[in-house]
Design a protein around this motif. Structure first.
Motif, PDB file in Angstrom:
ATOM      1  N   ILE A 175     -78.845  23.605  35.445  1.00  0.00           N
ATOM      2  CA  ILE A 175     -79.584  24.057  34.262  1.00  0.00           C
ATOM      3  C   ILE A 175     -80.561  22.960  33.870  1.00  0.00           C
ATOM      4  N   PRO A 176     -81.860  23.217  33.900  1.00  0.00           N
ATOM      5  CA  PRO A 176     -82.813  22.158  33.566  1.00  0.00           C
ATOM      6  C   PRO A 176     -82.703  21.741  32.103  1.00  0.00           C
ATOM      7  N   VAL A 177     -82.720  20.448  31.879  1.00  0.00           N
ATOM      8  CA  VAL A 177     -82.648  19.937  30.509  1.00  0.00           C
ATOM      9  C   VAL A 177     -83.803  20.483  29.672  1.00  0.00           C
ATOM     10  N   GLN A 178     -84.934  20.727  30.322  1.00  0.00           N
ATOM     11  CA  GLN A 178     -86.111  21.223  29.593  1.00  0.00           C
ATOM     12  C   GLN A 178     -85.846  22.571  28.930  1.00  0.00           C
ATOM     13  N   LEU A 179     -84.918  23.349  29.492  1.00  0.00           N
ATOM     14  CA  LEU A 179     -84.590  24.647  28.897  1.00  0.00           C
ATOM     15  C   LEU A 179     -84.071  24.474  27.477  1.00  0.00           C
ATOM     16  N   THR A 180     -83.351  23.383  27.249  1.00  0.00           N
ATOM     17  CA  THR A 180     -82.740  23.154  25.945  1.00  0.00           C
ATOM     18  C   THR A 180     -83.726  22.589  24.929  1.00  0.00           C
ATOM     19  N   GLN A 181     -84.981  22.464  25.304  1.00  0.00           N
ATOM     20  CA  GLN A 181     -86.011  22.007  24.365  1.00  0.00           C
ATOM     21  C   GLN A 181     -86.739  23.175  23.712  1.00  0.00           C
ATOM     22  N   LEU A 182     -86.316  24.397  24.018  1.00  0.00           N
ATOM     23  CA  LEU A 182     -86.951  25.580  23.456  1.00  0.00           C
ATOM     24  C   LEU A 182     -86.361  25.848  22.069  1.00  0.00           C
ATOM     25  N   GLY A 183     -87.090  25.441  21.060  1.00  0.00           N
ATOM     26  CA  GLY A 183     -86.571  25.488  19.700  1.00  0.00           C
ATOM     27  C   GLY A 183     -86.337  26.875  19.153  1.00  0.00           C
ATOM     28  N   HIS A 184     -86.977  27.922  19.745  1.00  0.00           N
ATOM     29  CA  HIS A 184     -86.808  29.291  19.248  1.00  0.00           C
ATOM     30  C   HIS A 184     -85.764  30.075  20.030  1.00  0.00           C
ATOM     31  N   LEU A 185     -85.193  29.477  21.054  1.00  0.00           N
ATOM     32  CA  LEU A 185     -84.276  30.201  21.936  1.00  0.00           C
ATOM     33  C   LEU A 185     -82.992  30.546  21.190  1.00  0.00           C
ATOM     34  N   GLN A 186     -82.695  31.848  21.079  1.00  0.00           N
ATOM     35  CA  GLN A 186     -81.499  32.279  20.369  1.00  0.00           C
ATOM     36  C   GLN A 186     -80.555  33.089  21.256  1.00  0.00           C
ATOM     37  N   TYR A 187     -81.008  33.462  22.450  1.00  0.00           N
ATOM     38  CA  TYR A 187     -80.113  34.188  23.354  1.00  0.00           C
ATOM     39  C   TYR A 187     -80.403  33.758  24.789  1.00  0.00           C
ATOM     40  N   VAL A 188     -79.376  33.258  25.470  1.00  0.00           N
ATOM     41  CA  VAL A 188     -79.500  32.796  26.856  1.00  0.00           C
ATOM     42  C   VAL A 188     -78.383  33.429  27.670  1.00  0.00           C
ATOM     43  N   ASP A 189     -78.747  34.114  28.747  1.00  0.00           N
ATOM     44  CA  ASP A 189     -77.764  34.739  29.635  1.00  0.00           C
ATOM     45  C   ASP A 189     -78.127  34.379  31.070  1.00  0.00           C
ATOM     46  N   LEU A 190     -77.360  33.446  31.638  1.00  0.00           N
ATOM     47  CA  LEU A 190     -77.556  33.008  33.029  1.00  0.00           C
ATOM     48  C   LEU A 190     -76.362  33.394  33.887  1.00  0.00           C
ATOM     49  N   ALA A 191     -75.573  34.347  33.455  1.00  0.00           N
ATOM     50  CA  ALA A 191     -74.325  34.692  34.131  1.00  0.00           C
ATOM     51  C   ALA A 191     -74.572  35.252  35.526  1.00  0.00           C
TER      52      ALA A 191
END
Length: 955
Positions: A682-698
């Protein structure tokens, strides 16, 4: 209407009392003044776009014969310039869609100051300003002006005080509420004292001009004794604190302060003593006071607009003396009364005069009274979104002047027949949406009216298609959604409604094949055909179409390489049988915001849009789940900087997730990539998205550890708002009482939650979830995840995670579903887990957890609670049958219990040793006894007692 009549009166006065030369035609044969001709030519040189060819006649020496120019028939001097763009309302669409507008473009040349006799200047509706371009100061030098109209233009910045030099001005229109080519243009005034230099002013419109810095605007306006019409809509007016001692506005007839942020209408600060006011509009403000009794003294009132406020104690009998009342709008205030009682309190002297009555959204109850037919002049009746019940009375059909009837969003029942509508010959707009009405209308009935708006969502019109609509060729907006129609689409349908702008036949069982082309529907703006049985391929679409929803039908075949609708915003085709690849034409749709092609049979790679266009894409939502698409993470998304929702689930995408997500997609809020073949960490850059409220990588092949930087996802730790969300329709459609907004999708996001697939509708706007299940993740669960207090769903099951459950897991109070199953998590379950009162699904099965299971709160009411803990051999306590020595819920000293257990086991061991020793001794004695008996002369004191000897023998 009253407002229009009053405005016409002001216009006539403003343009005739100044000078007869204003409208006079050039009658002499001499040429115009050379200096003025040169000034006009300089003005034309500053106009670089003239779509209406207004300057095509500007040839020859006599400028008085040129289009838009009028001269005095006595002096030959230019007295009037009229370049008004009468089609500027059409430009609202043209500018938005990129089509060629009718407005001129350019700038206003200062050469106009040479027109010393100019009395009339109208440049309204043209683009002669721009961002950072204010109204030119030199216009204040045209001191002969009596009429100046700069409305609906694109000026920006401070209104020049030099306009105060126009002392002869009768008419001033700076209306900036409709801003063409709007990019933040805003006019404002910092000092309004220049207005005092216009004592002759009769008409003043500064709507849309920010007056927030002006605290004395009432006092300034009060010094214009000749003022007859004052319009200050959307002006951000400041609250009033200085009472008016005496009003000088003895001629004021029109006062429009709509949508200006007013908090009070305290009589001490207002114009209630002006007996001449006929039109008063205070709609869409923030007035939350009691309904003012002073309004009852304004006996000249013909138009009273108070809708869109928060007035309390609205009593109709306050208005009993307003016998001239013709328009009354009270929508969105809380009347909280029976409709009949409220209507009876309105002035009986006005019952036969009232033309417009709007009491929508006022919490009215009861039935529509049968004596409504006494309101013989009613042209518009709006009772939408109340709690009215009962049938629609037949007497409503006696309102022969009725043009608009809005009864939508109530609890009306019963049937409506031809008898209700047979005499409504003037009816143009009919909205019966969201009631329980049966439309019992014969298929061969021919209505006497020609509807423009026909809204019947959720009214029972079926099962046959309503044939009486066949004659309604003037319909612009048609909505017969969810109307119980189970029939074929009639042959005449597309031709009869070829002029519609809004068409909605969704949620029926309408069959039929779509035509090959709908290009002939040149006015079409919104089409909603979803959830029917329509077949065929996607047709050629109308040029102006902005929104299209044909989801949940039976469309087949590939998407055309060019299907038209170049300005389309929302294209929803999910859950059909469309095959083939996604055409490159998608990349050319420069206004496309939402593309939903989910649940089809699409194959291949996504097109490389970067090769087709260099312009950034405005797309907000891309939804492609459940197809057979492949390729790496789409690189064209790098140019989609406004993307909010991305759903590529259930496809065959592969490769690593890109590191440019945060830089290129800063607004991303929903990311769903489940059931693909993505790999890597999981790229660390993904966690810099301040508006991200739903993540599904299953269900991918993602490895590595869970980044601790997930704590940066601020949107998962706060309340979610729906404003500006792409899942909500931006364009107006019939109000649905079930929701305060109109979701675009019926199931735009499928969420795996609580152990099952859930189709989320409007609730997706509030979904806050993280699903990393079924991957190859290792390491511990980061403690930082517990800072995401907005999470409703957390699923990291079926990985290889180890370590302990974070101690602060109880901070996730919003969790409804928590799944940590099928990992290698060890240690005890934190007691704080019982603090999550929203929890309804918990799965900790098949780990290495140990100790007592926490109890209390929601944990006692879980669905199938025992299955939440199976596969953990060292867990004990309810709901498992395995008891444990640990303290019960009431508490206790665990060390004391452990000490007791130690002594118990020591005693057990000592008892075992003693028993073993006893057996040894008995065997030893028995052996000795047998030995003694074998001797010839046994010794008496060595002989065993007879009873013990018998026991040893038997033993």
């Amino acid at each position: 209407m009253d407002a229009a009549a009053a405005l016409c009166l002001v216009l006539i006065l403003a343009t005739t009392t100044a000078s007869p030369a204003v409208y006079a035609q050039q009658t002499n044969n001499g040429a115009c003044v050379a200096s003025e001709r040169d000034a006009l030519l300089s003005f034309r040189a500053g106009i670089w776009s003239d779509p209406q060819n207004l300057f095509s006649s500007w040839n020859g020496q006599d400028c008085c014969q040129w289009s838009g120019v009028r001269c005095s028939n006595r002096t030959g001097r230019v007295v009037k310039l009229d370049f008004r763009n009468n089609l500027f309302m059409d430009d609202m669409f043209d500018e938005w869609s990129g089509a060629k507008p009718h407005a001129m473009r350019g700038n206003i040349s200062s050469s106009l100051v040479a027109l010393h006799h100019l009395e009339y200047l109208d440049l309204s509706g043209n683009y002669l300003g721009g961002l950072g371009v204010p109204i030119p100061r030199f216009l204040g030098s045209l001191q002969s002006l009596v009429y100046l109209n700069l409305s609906c233009m694109d000026f920006d910045g401070k209104v020049p005080p030099q306009l105060g030099n126009l002392s002869r001005l009768l008419y001033l229109d700076l209306d900036n509420t409709w801003k063409p080519n709007y990019h933040g243009n805003m006019l404002h005034i910092e000092d309004i004292s220049w207005l005092l230099n216009l004592p002759l002013l009769r008409f003043l419109d500064m709507s849309g001009v920010n007056l927030g810095a002006i605290g004395n605007w009432v006092q300034a306006v009060n010094m214009l004794p000749n003022l007859r019409a004052l319009r200050l809509r959307e002006c951000e007016l400041v609250s009033l604190h200085t009472p008016i001692v005496h009003s000088n506005l003895t001629s004021l007839e029109i006062l429009d302060l709509t949508d200006s942020g007013l908090y009070t209408i305290n009589p001490a600060y207002w114009f209630w003593d002006v007996g001449t006011i006929r039109h008063l509009d205070l709609a869409n403000n923030l007035i939350s006071e009691a309904f003012p009794d002073a309004i009852g003294n304004m006996t000249s009132l013909e138009v009273l607009g108070l809708g869109g406020n928060y007035l309390t104690g609205v009593k109709s009998n306050v208005l009993k003396n307003l016998c001239n009342l013709r328009v009354l709008t009270l929508w969105s205030n809380r009347i909280n009364q029976d409709l009949s009682q409220f209507l009876e309190g309105l002035p009986r002297c006005a019952w036969s005069k009232i033309e417009l009555l709007d009491m929508s959204l006022t919490n009215l109850t009861g039935e529509i009274p049968k004596w409504i037919n006494q309101w013989t002049d009613l042209s518009i009746l709006q009772l939408s979104s109340n709690r009215l019940e009962g049938p629609v009375p037949l007497e409503i059909g006696m309102l022969g002047k009725l043009k608009q009837l809005y009864l939508d969003g109530n609890h009306l029942n019963g049937s409506m027949s031809e008898e209700h509508l047979a005499t409504l010959v003037n009816l143009e707009e009919l909205d019966l949406s969201y009631n329980s009405l049966d439309m019992m209308i014969s298929s061969n009935w021919i209505p006497p009216f020609k509807l423009h708006v026909a809204y019947f969502p959720r009214c029972k019109m079926g099962p046959h298609f309503p044939r009486w609509l066949k004659g309604q060729r003037d319909v612009i907006n048609l909505d017969i959604s969810d109307a119980g129609i189970v029939d074929d689409l009639p042959d005449w349908f597309w031709s009869v409604f070829s002029n519609v702008q809004y068409l909605n036949i969704s949620c029926n069982q309408i069959s039929g094949r779509l035509p090959d082309t709908l290009e002939f529907m040149s006015s079409a703006f919104i089409f909603d055909l979803n959830s029917n049985n329509l077949t065929g391929t996607l047709p050629q679409l109308p040029k102006r179409l902005a929104e299209l929803d044909i989801s949940r039908n039976y469309l087949s075949g590939p998407l055309p390489q060019n299907f038209g609708a170049p300005f389309i915003q929302d294209l929803l085709l999910f859950e059909n049988s469309i095959n083939g690849t996604i055409p490159i034409y998608i990349c050319k749709l420069q206004l496309l915001q939402v593309l939903d092609l989910a649940k089809n049979f699409l194959v291949g790679h996504l097109p490389r849009c970067s090769e087709e266009t260099t312009e950034p894409s405005p797309i907000l939502a891309l939804i492609l789940y459940e197809n057979n698409l492949s390729g790496e993470f789409p690189s064209f998304l790098e140019s989609c900087s406004e993307l909010v929702l991305l759903d590529l689930a259930h496809n065959n995408f592969f490769g690593e997730l890109p590191t440019w997500l945060a830089d290129k997609l800063p607004d991303l809020s929903y990311l769903r990539l489940r059931h693909n073949k993505f790999s890597g960490s999981i790229p660390v850059q993904l966690t810099q998205l301040g508006h991200l409220q739903y993540v599904d990588l299953a269900n991918n092949r993602i490895s590595g550890s869970i980044p601790r930087t997930f704590a940066n996802l601020g949107a998962m730790a706060q309340e979610i708002h729906t404003f500006g969300n792409p899942l909500v329709w931006s364009n107006e459609r019939p109000a649905n009482p079930d929701t305060s907004y109109s979701p675009k999708y019926d199931d735009s996001l499928v969420v795996v939650m609580k152990g099952q697939y859930l189709d989320y509708t409007s609730n997706v706007l509030y979904m806050v979830g993280l699903d990393l299940s079924c991957n190859n993740l290792v390491g511990e669960i980061p403690d930082e995840l517990t800072s995401l207090i907005g999470l409703t769903n957390l699923n990291i099951s079926h990985n290889q995670l180890s370590g302990r459950i974070p101690e602060k897991v109880g901070l996730l109070r919003s969790l409804e579903s928590l799944d940590l199953s099928y990992n290698e998590i060890s240690g005890e379950i934190p007691p704080g887990l019982s603090d999550i009162t929203a929890l309804s699904r918990l799965n900790l099965s098949y780990n290495n957890l140990s100790g007592r299971i926490p109890s209390g709160n929601q944990l006692q009411s879980l669905i199938d609670p025992e299955s939440s803990y199976i596969g953990n051999n060292y867990l004990c306590g309810p709901p498992l049958s395995r008891n444990c020595w640990e303290p019960d819920a009431a508490g206790g000293d665990i060390e004391e219990h452990q000490q007791e257990a130690k002594y118990f086991y020591l005693g057990l061991a000592a008892g075992f040793v003693f028993g073993l020793w006893l057996v040894f001794v008995i065997v030893l004695f028995r052996t000795c006894a047998w030995s003694a008996r074998s001797r010839a002369v046994p010794s008496r004191w060595t002989r065993l007692p007879q009873g013990l000897e018998l026991q040893l023998r038997r033993g």
